[in-house]
Motif scaffolding. Sequence first.
Motif, PDB file in Angstrom:
ATOM      1  N   SER A  40       0.828  -1.200   0.000  1.00  0.00           N
ATOM      2  CA  SER A  40       0.000   0.000   0.000  1.00  0.00           C
ATOM      3  C   SER A  40       0.867   1.257   0.000  1.00  0.00           C
ATOM      4  CB  SER A  40      -0.917  -0.009   1.221  1.00  0.00           C
ATOM      5  OG  SER A  40      -1.658   1.175   1.306  1.00  0.00           O
ATOM      6  N   ASP A  41       1.911   1.247   0.817  1.00  0.00           N
ATOM      7  CA  ASP A  41       2.824   2.389   0.860  1.00  0.00           C
ATOM      8  C   ASP A  41       3.505   2.607  -0.493  1.00  0.00           C
ATOM      9  OD1 ASP A  41       2.148   2.700   3.520  1.00  0.00           O
ATOM     10  OD2 ASP A  41       4.046   1.908   4.296  1.00  0.00           O
ATOM     11  N   ASP A  43       2.360   1.666  -3.445  1.00  0.00           N
ATOM     12  CA  ASP A  43       1.348   2.139  -4.385  1.00  0.00           C
ATOM     13  C   ASP A  43       1.099   3.634  -4.218  1.00  0.00           C
ATOM     14  OD1 ASP A  43       1.105  -0.436  -5.372  1.00  0.00           O
ATOM     15  OD2 ASP A  43      -0.754  -0.871  -4.280  1.00  0.00           O
ATOM     16  N   GLU A  44       1.057   4.077  -2.959  1.00  0.00           N
ATOM     17  CA  GLU A  44       0.843   5.492  -2.679  1.00  0.00           C
ATOM     18  C   GLU A  44       2.005   6.338  -3.219  1.00  0.00           C
ATOM     19  OE1 GLU A  44       0.560   8.267   1.265  1.00  0.00           O
ATOM     20  OE2 GLU A  44      -0.441   6.311   1.331  1.00  0.00           O
ATOM     21  N   LYS A  45       3.222   5.877  -3.022  1.00  0.00           N
ATOM     22  CA  LYS A  45       4.390   6.609  -3.524  1.00  0.00           C
ATOM     23  C   LYS A  45       4.403   6.656  -5.050  1.00  0.00           C
ATOM     24  CE  LYS A  45       7.343   5.987   0.458  1.00  0.00           C
ATOM     25  NZ  LYS A  45       8.597   5.490   1.003  1.00  0.00           N
ATOM     26  N   ALA A  47       1.761   6.543  -6.975  1.00  0.00           N
ATOM     27  CA  ALA A  47       0.690   7.451  -7.381  1.00  0.00           C
ATOM     28  C   ALA A  47       1.145   8.907  -7.243  1.00  0.00           C
ATOM     29  CB  ALA A  47      -0.562   7.204  -6.546  1.00  0.00           C
ATOM     30  N   GLU A  48       1.845   9.207  -6.158  1.00  0.00           N
ATOM     31  CA  GLU A  48       2.362  10.567  -5.976  1.00  0.00           C
ATOM     32  C   GLU A  48       3.369  10.916  -7.071  1.00  0.00           C
ATOM     33  OE1 GLU A  48       3.955  11.132  -2.043  1.00  0.00           O
ATOM     34  OE2 GLU A  48       2.114  10.415  -1.115  1.00  0.00           O
TER      35      GLU A  48
END
Length: 55
Positions: A40-41, A43-45, A47-48
Amino acid sequence: MTEPDDPLGVWTGRLLRLGVGISPDEARRFVHDLYAQAQSDLDEKRAEADFKREE
Protein backbone atom coordinates in the motif's frame (compact mmCIF):
# COMPACT_ATOMS: atom_id res chain seq x y z
CA MET A 1 4.02 -24.86 4.93
CA THR A 2 5.92 -23.16 2.11
CA GLU A 3 4.60 -23.46 -1.42
CA PRO A 4 6.95 -22.61 -4.32
CA ASP A 5 4.67 -19.76 -5.45
CA ASP A 6 4.14 -18.48 -1.90
CA PRO A 7 6.35 -15.45 -1.20
CA LEU A 8 4.85 -15.06 2.27
CA GLY A 9 5.86 -18.59 3.22
CA VAL A 10 9.56 -17.78 3.10
CA TRP A 11 9.15 -14.78 5.40
CA THR A 12 6.79 -16.66 7.69
CA GLY A 13 9.41 -19.38 8.09
CA ARG A 14 12.08 -16.80 8.87
CA LEU A 15 9.87 -15.19 11.50
CA LEU A 16 9.13 -18.53 13.12
CA ARG A 17 12.84 -19.31 13.37
CA LEU A 18 13.48 -15.98 15.13
CA GLY A 19 10.97 -16.24 17.91
CA VAL A 20 9.56 -18.66 20.38
CA GLY A 21 5.91 -18.80 21.29
CA ILE A 22 4.39 -17.53 18.06
CA SER A 23 2.06 -19.86 16.23
CA PRO A 24 2.47 -20.43 12.48
CA ASP A 25 -0.96 -18.89 11.88
CA GLU A 26 -0.08 -15.75 13.84
CA ALA A 27 3.25 -15.48 12.05
CA ARG A 28 1.57 -15.82 8.66
CA ARG A 29 -1.04 -13.17 9.55
CA PHE A 30 1.71 -10.81 10.69
CA VAL A 31 3.72 -11.33 7.51
CA HIS A 32 0.58 -10.90 5.39
CA ASP A 33 -0.37 -7.66 7.15
CA LEU A 34 3.18 -6.33 6.90
CA TYR A 35 3.33 -7.19 3.18
CA ALA A 36 -0.06 -5.59 2.52
CA GLN A 37 0.95 -2.38 4.29
CA ALA A 38 4.28 -2.21 2.45
CA GLN A 39 2.49 -2.73 -0.87
CA SER A 40 0.00 0.00 0.00
CA ASP A 41 2.82 2.39 0.86
CA LEU A 42 4.57 1.63 -2.44
CA ASP A 43 1.35 2.14 -4.39
CA GLU A 44 0.84 5.49 -2.68
CA LYS A 45 4.39 6.61 -3.52
CA ARG A 46 3.95 5.53 -7.15
CA ALA A 47 0.69 7.45 -7.38
CA GLU A 48 2.36 10.57 -5.98
CA ALA A 49 5.25 10.22 -8.44
CA ASP A 50 2.82 9.76 -11.34
CA PHE A 51 0.87 12.81 -10.25
CA LYS A 52 4.03 14.93 -10.06
CA ARG A 53 5.11 13.78 -13.52
CA GLU A 54 1.71 14.73 -14.96
CA GLU A 55 1.79 18.26 -13.47
